[in-house]
Write an enzyme that holds these catalytic residues in place. Structure first.
Site, PDB file in Angstrom:
ATOM      1  N   LYS A 189       0.844  -1.203   0.000  1.00 52.41           N
ATOM      2  CA  LYS A 189       0.000   0.000   0.000  1.00 52.41           C
ATOM      3  C   LYS A 189       0.884   1.259   0.000  1.00 52.41           C
ATOM      4  CE  LYS A 189      -3.521  -2.821   0.074  1.00 52.41           C
ATOM      5  NZ  LYS A 189      -4.405  -3.270   1.125  1.00 52.41           N
TER       6      LYS A 189
HETATM    7  C1  LIG Z   1      -5.390  -4.389   1.541  1.00 53.73           C
HETATM    8  C2  LIG Z   1      -6.855  -4.197   1.611  1.00 53.73           C
HETATM    9  C3  LIG Z   1      -7.631  -4.520   2.731  1.00 53.73           C
HETATM   10  C4  LIG Z   1      -7.063  -5.254   3.899  1.00 53.73           C
HETATM   11  O1  LIG Z   1      -5.966  -4.642   4.407  1.00 53.73           O
HETATM   12  P1  LIG Z   1      -5.068  -5.385   5.508  1.00 53.73           P
HETATM   13  O2  LIG Z   1      -4.277  -4.280   6.120  1.00 53.73           O
HETATM   14  O3  LIG Z   1      -4.217  -6.374   4.752  1.00 53.73           O
HETATM   15  O4  LIG Z   1      -5.985  -6.051   6.466  1.00 53.73           O
HETATM   16  C5  LIG Z   1      -8.977  -4.192   2.727  1.00 53.73           C
HETATM   17  N1  LIG Z   1      -9.551  -3.594   1.678  1.00 53.73           N
HETATM   18  C6  LIG Z   1      -8.855  -3.293   0.569  1.00 53.73           C
HETATM   19  C7  LIG Z   1      -9.548  -2.604  -0.551  1.00 53.73           C
HETATM   20  C8  LIG Z   1      -7.495  -3.604   0.495  1.00 53.73           C
HETATM   21  O5  LIG Z   1      -6.810  -3.344  -0.623  1.00 53.73           O
END
Ligand SMILES: *Cc1c(COP(=O)(O)O)cnc(C)c1O
Length: 383
Positions: A189
């Site tokens: 991210k």
């Molecule tokens: C990555 C992601 C999540 C979950 O994030 P985590 O930190 O891995 O729990 C939820 N929603 C979206 C759209 C994501 O891309």
């Protein structure tokens, strides 16, 4: 050597920050968590931020804080990671989806409006709607916020892709048209804490409730106690919560990463502009970015005009060392959701989008030479 589709950027400052926490008194939730939360509120303009161990956890406590539970209904986007829908089911609520717009790949506000009109007639309005800022491109939050007022539902933004994005002058997380916005700090991210997430809100009561829910539903606030405190050691559990706490190691990493947020998003825009220019004449579409908004550009997706070529092109890119990926298999087509009554064909825009989609490498440390290689490889495959 494979060029990944996403990767963290960790500098010496981050390493020093984590090492200094290891030498300090606190390694679990402590003062760095608060510093990290302040960095999030300062950057987004939110009143409050609650840091937890993942975005999934943040979405879960956001739903719980809005009283999503048995007999209630969550609507989200089928073009998302499964966590967006799963958290509704984990609360005991029902889940449904609103199809995406074919050009933005985000929840379509017109379809949302039409579905709400129809749901109102049936007496089956959602309690919470969760738009997902796909790839970091902001959803049409003013439109969704206006519908929330009209139909009386609450809004959680799944902003896992979108820290650093904005609509006009307002950063995602400012929550001008929502109750809560959730960020992910997974390494692919925009900024990372290895694993981690946060929920931003302007509502002090929601923030206090999420702080309680991330730690077993326990409070040391005597004004919330039932009866008198047993003594100065007292704490009371006043609702059911979990252990979703973020550590000091993660938070200190996050503090150092937040200082680089704007630089990261700038770099992603520079890379996207190079892709945009290179692909202008290829038989593919890219995500339409709204003129008044700024994407965080978590993902750079190409949607091939000829979906039949997606698999061979994907495989050829992987074979050439380009670590492409696909975001997302529509949630409702997963076996678990089909067992719950959903079927292929339910959300045709998300399915048609998915059929042609390939996510290309997009991360701040992507070297231009490597990006040129991605461009030339894809260009020769589609020529
Ligand atoms: C990555 C992601 C999540 C979950 O994030 P985590 O930190 O891995 O729990 C939820 N929603 C979206 C759209 C994501 O891309």
């Amino acid at each position: 050597m494979t060029i990944p589709y996403g990767r963290q950027s960790i500098g010496q400052e981050e390493i020093d920050a984590v090492v200094s926490v290891l030498k300090s008194d606190f390694i679990t939730q402590g003062p760095q968590v608060q510093v990290f939360e302040e960095a999030i509120t300062a950057s987004t303009g939110a009143g409050f931020a609650v840091a937890v161990n993942s975005a999934t956890s943040a979405l879960h406590i956001a739903c719980l804080a809005l009283d999503l539970g048995p007999g209630k209904l969550l609507w989200t986007s089928p073009n998302s990671f499964v966590a967006s829908a799963n958290v509704g089911l984990l609360c005991g609520a029902e889940v449904d989806f609103v199809d995406v717009d074919e050009t933005t790949f985000n929840m379509c506000p017109d379809q949302l409006a039409a579905r709400l009109e129809e749901a109102e007639r049936r007496g089956a309005l959602p309690d919470v709607v969760m738009p997902v800022h796909f790839g970091g491109e902001p959803c049409d939050m003013p439109a969704i916020g206006a519908l929330a007022k009209r139909y009386g539902f609450r809004v959680i933004e799944d902003a896992s892709h979108a820290i650093g994005a904005s609509i006009g002058a307002a950063r995602i997380g400012a929550c001008g048209h929502s109750d809560i916005a959730v960020f992910s700090f997974h390494p692919v991210k925009i900024v990372t804490t290895a694993e981690g997430g946060a929920a931003a809100t302007n509502d002090a009561d929601l923030a206090a409730r999420m702080i309680r829910l991330r730690s077993h539903g326990v409070t040391r606030d005597e004004s919330l106690y039932e009866g008198a405190a047993d003594g100065p050691w007292s704490y009371q559990q006043i609702e059911l919560g979990l252990n979703y706490r973020m550590t000091e190691l993660q938070s200190s990493l996050g503090v150092a990463q937040m200082r680089r947020l704007d630089e990261f998003v700038e770099r992603r825009h520079a890379l996207a502009a190079r892709y945009d220019a290179a692909f202008a004449d290829l038989p593919l579409a890219t995500q339409v970015r709204a003129p008044g908004s700024r994407s965080a550009l978590h993902l750079y997706v190409v949607r091939l005009d000829d979906a039949a070529r997606r698999r061979p092109v994907f495989e050829a890119l992987r074979a050439a060392g380009v670590g492409v990926n696909v975001h997302y298999i529509p949630i409702h087509t997963q076996p678990f959701y089909r067992r719950r009554g959903f079927a292929v064909g339910d959300f045709p825009n998300a399915e048609a989008y998915y059929a042609g989609a390939i996510s290309l490498p997009m991360f701040p440390d992507l070297a231009e030479a490597d990006q040129n290689y991605v461009i030339s490889t894809l260009t020769s495959l589609l020529a």
